[in-house]
Design a protein around this motif. Structure first.
Motif, PDB file in Angstrom:
ATOM      1  N   UNK A  75       0.844  -1.206   0.000  1.00 30.93           N
ATOM      2  CA  UNK A  75       0.000   0.000   0.000  1.00 30.93           C
ATOM      3  C   UNK A  75       0.875   1.250   0.000  1.00 30.93           C
ATOM      4  N   UNK A  76       1.934   1.250   0.826  1.00 30.51           N
ATOM      5  CA  UNK A  76       2.790   2.435   0.896  1.00 30.51           C
ATOM      6  C   UNK A  76       3.575   2.656  -0.389  1.00 30.51           C
ATOM      7  N   UNK A  77       3.781   1.594  -1.170  1.00 31.44           N
ATOM      8  CA  UNK A  77       4.479   1.733  -2.449  1.00 31.44           C
ATOM      9  C   UNK A  77       3.528   2.117  -3.582  1.00 31.44           C
ATOM     10  N   UNK A  78       2.273   1.619  -3.521  1.00 31.56           N
ATOM     11  CA  UNK A  78       1.354   1.785  -4.646  1.00 31.56           C
ATOM     12  C   UNK A  78       0.325   2.895  -4.453  1.00 31.56           C
ATOM     13  N   UNK A  79      -0.267   2.968  -3.280  1.00 30.06           N
ATOM     14  CA  UNK A  79      -1.240   4.023  -3.004  1.00 30.06           C
ATOM     15  C   UNK A  79      -1.122   4.421  -1.538  1.00 30.06           C
ATOM     16  N   UNK A  80      -0.138   5.259  -1.200  1.00 26.85           N
ATOM     17  CA  UNK A  80       0.120   5.592   0.203  1.00 26.85           C
ATOM     18  C   UNK A  80      -1.131   6.100   0.920  1.00 26.85           C
ATOM     19  N   UNK A  81      -1.452   5.462   2.026  1.00 24.46           N
ATOM     20  CA  UNK A  81      -2.643   5.774   2.811  1.00 24.46           C
ATOM     21  C   UNK A  81      -2.288   5.597   4.280  1.00 24.46           C
ATOM     22  N   UNK A  82      -2.739   6.491   5.159  1.00 24.98           N
ATOM     23  CA  UNK A  82      -2.460   6.295   6.588  1.00 24.98           C
ATOM     24  C   UNK A  82      -2.984   4.937   7.071  1.00 24.98           C
ATOM     25  N   UNK A  83      -2.139   4.208   7.796  1.00 21.44           N
ATOM     26  CA  UNK A  83      -2.492   2.874   8.289  1.00 21.44           C
ATOM     27  C   UNK A  83      -2.322   2.822   9.798  1.00 21.44           C
ATOM     28  N   UNK A  84      -3.364   2.344  10.464  1.00 24.14           N
ATOM     29  CA  UNK A  84      -3.319   2.078  11.903  1.00 24.14           C
ATOM     30  C   UNK A  84      -3.351   0.561  12.079  1.00 24.14           C
ATOM     31  N   UNK A  85      -2.314   0.018  12.677  1.00 22.38           N
ATOM     32  CA  UNK A  85      -2.244  -1.423  12.919  1.00 22.38           C
ATOM     33  C   UNK A  85      -3.073  -1.760  14.159  1.00 22.38           C
ATOM     34  N   UNK A  86      -3.960  -2.740  14.027  1.00 26.53           N
ATOM     35  CA  UNK A  86      -4.760  -3.216  15.151  1.00 26.53           C
ATOM     36  C   UNK A  86      -4.238  -4.608  15.495  1.00 26.53           C
ATOM     37  N   UNK A  87      -3.610  -4.720  16.676  1.00 28.67           N
ATOM     38  CA  UNK A  87      -2.858  -5.941  16.970  1.00 28.67           C
ATOM     39  C   UNK A  87      -3.168  -6.481  18.355  1.00 28.67           C
ATOM     40  N   UNK A  88      -2.879  -7.760  18.522  1.00 29.74           N
ATOM     41  CA  UNK A  88      -2.976  -8.410  19.819  1.00 29.74           C
ATOM     42  C   UNK A  88      -1.720  -8.067  20.610  1.00 29.74           C
ATOM     43  N   UNK A  89      -1.910  -7.413  21.747  1.00 29.34           N
ATOM     44  CA  UNK A  89      -0.761  -6.922  22.514  1.00 29.34           C
ATOM     45  C   UNK A  89      -0.034  -8.010  23.279  1.00 29.34           C
ATOM     46  N   UNK A  90      -0.568  -9.219  23.334  1.00 30.24           N
ATOM     47  CA  UNK A  90       0.062 -10.249  24.168  1.00 30.24           C
ATOM     48  C   UNK A  90       0.758 -11.335  23.360  1.00 30.24           C
ATOM     49  N   UNK A  91       0.659 -11.291  22.041  1.00 30.40           N
ATOM     50  CA  UNK A  91       1.323 -12.296  21.207  1.00 30.40           C
ATOM     51  C   UNK A  91       2.635 -11.743  20.672  1.00 30.40           C
ATOM     52  N   UNK A  92       3.748 -12.354  21.057  1.00 34.37           N
ATOM     53  CA  UNK A  92       5.059 -11.845  20.665  1.00 34.37           C
ATOM     54  C   UNK A  92       5.215 -11.730  19.157  1.00 34.37           C
ATOM     55  N   UNK A  93       4.759 -12.741  18.432  1.00 41.59           N
ATOM     56  CA  UNK A  93       4.936 -12.719  16.976  1.00 41.59           C
ATOM     57  C   UNK A  93       4.148 -11.575  16.359  1.00 41.59           C
ATOM     58  N   UNK A  94       2.932 -11.333  16.861  1.00 43.17           N
ATOM     59  CA  UNK A  94       2.129 -10.217  16.353  1.00 43.17           C
ATOM     60  C   UNK A  94       2.801  -8.885  16.629  1.00 43.17           C
ATOM     61  N   UNK A  95       3.400  -8.764  17.821  1.00 46.01           N
ATOM     62  CA  UNK A  95       4.066  -7.514  18.174  1.00 46.01           C
ATOM     63  C   UNK A  95       5.249  -7.252  17.259  1.00 46.01           C
ATOM     64  N   UNK A  96       6.034  -8.279  16.978  1.00 47.84           N
ATOM     65  CA  UNK A  96       7.187  -8.092  16.083  1.00 47.84           C
ATOM     66  C   UNK A  96       6.729  -7.661  14.699  1.00 47.84           C
ATOM     67  N   UNK A  97       5.700  -8.328  14.181  1.00 47.89           N
ATOM     68  CA  UNK A  97       5.188  -7.957  12.862  1.00 47.89           C
ATOM     69  C   UNK A  97       4.626  -6.541  12.892  1.00 47.89           C
TER      70      UNK A  97
END
Length: 362
Positions: A72-94
């Protein structure tokens, strides 16, 4: 009345997608224009619905949220808010890598409507979508082009076509204090990533981010920079080569005797932790032996504190508009004449290293 902000939801869980849709629909300033369950569908729909802001799940089937953010940032830049699980380490890294790829902020996934934290999390999601929709994002340029732009700016400074920037420090620094808000994680990764593992000073760091993510943020940063990074603990004496991150929802300060102090004092300028609280404490404790750096961020937090450091004779640096994701906090410092030096991000670490070397002019 202004048009509502157009929101696209990207979330593979039907339950969470419906909950997010309900949360967005409650806010009259937001309008849901699409709710999709994959990165592939998001990339197809974005050109049709033209959202003002995107709520991005990070763990998606097929193309994950990180790769979707990059495209998206390369093709059509748009503000992005990541909605993530705060307790999963793998999700936090991503999630942190998605911020590095161009996403603007990360918020907790919503909980069920019967949960006691529902209202607070729902309000935070809507607030972030509204605020981040106003951030002008740009197509991500190749790294080489960005470096060339920074080099051009440095050359222009040397030629005198822009005002020279000097650090008016009176003594070699003993501690570095850095702070950022929107755009901070990738800025810190770049700045601290350019400092060696044997960097001779401790670093105190404030990042505006939800309390649930601070441990994960510190762990992520620890994995991408040479310095050791961890969440600050009360009463610890900062040591060289270590980065001390303000914990969630507590102020970080340098207290009497040079020990770390964590404060539950009220928010300053709506922020806890506050950059101004950190900078003012360093001005009091270290005086001219402090070095303050204010990076990208919305609002004005940190500007008044950086001025205190400047008046105490400390070295102070504000990020230049050319590299800041949001030129809010650094701009406020420049208006107050709190910054002894104004530099693009790529040039800040070399300036810090020069300041930290005994016998060398900063």
């Amino acid at each position: 009345m202004s048009q509502p902000i157009r929101v696209m939801l990207v979330e593979d869980s039907l339950v969470v997608r419906q909950l997010l849709a309900h949360i967005v629909s409650r806010d009259p300033r937001l309008a849901l224009v699409a709710a999709v369950d994959s990165g592939e569908e998001a990339l197809r729909e974005i050109h049709r619905v033209q959202p003002d802001v995107i709520s991005m799940d990070i763990r998606l089937p097929g193309i994950d949220g990180l790769e979707t953010t990059r495209r998206i940032m390369a093709e059509r830049p748009t503000p992005i808010v990541v909605v993530a699980d705060a307790i999963e380490d793998s999700s936090l890294r991503i999630s942190m890598n998605a911020l590095r790829a161009g996403a603007l902020s990360v918020v907790e996934k919503p909980v069920g409507t019967g949960h006691r934290a529902y209202e607070a999390i729902a309000d935070q999601i809507c607030t972030q979508l509204r605020i981040m929709s106003q951030v002008p994002v740009i197509r991500r340029r190749p790294i080489g082009a960005e470096r060339l732009a920074r080099t051009d700016l440095a050359r222009d400074e040397l030629r005198g076509t822009i005002p020279p920037t000097q650090i008016p420090a009176t003594q070699a620094p003993s501690v570095v204090a850095v702070a950022a808000s929107t755009g901070g994680p990738p800025a810190f990764a770049k700045l601290l990533g350019a400092l060696p593992a044997d960097f001779p000073l401790p670093v105190l760091l404030v990042q505006h981010m939800g309390a649930a993510f601070m441990e994960g943020f510190a762990d992520w940063l620890n994995g991408v920079v040479p310095l050791g990074v961890g969440v600050a603990r009360e009463g610890v004496r900062p040591v060289a080569g270590q980065v001390y991150v303000a914990p969630g929802d507590r102020h970080l300060a340098l207290g009497p005797g040079g020990l770390i102090t964590l404060l539950d004092d009220p928010p300053v300028g709506g922020q806890r932790p506050s950059a101004t609280v950190l900078f003012r404490s360093v001005a009091r404790s270290a005086g001219p032996r402090g070095l303050g750096v204010l990076l990208t961020g919305m609002g004005e937090d940190g500007a008044a504190g950086l001025l205190d450091m400047h008046l105490a004779g400390a070295a102070t640096i504000a990020e230049h508009e050319s590299s800041a994701v949001v030129y809010g906090m650094p701009a406020a410092a420049v208006r107050l004449k709190a910054a002894g030096s104004v530099l693009p991000l790529d040039l800040i670490a070399p300036r810090i290293l020069r300041a930290a070397q005994p016998g060398l002019s900063p």
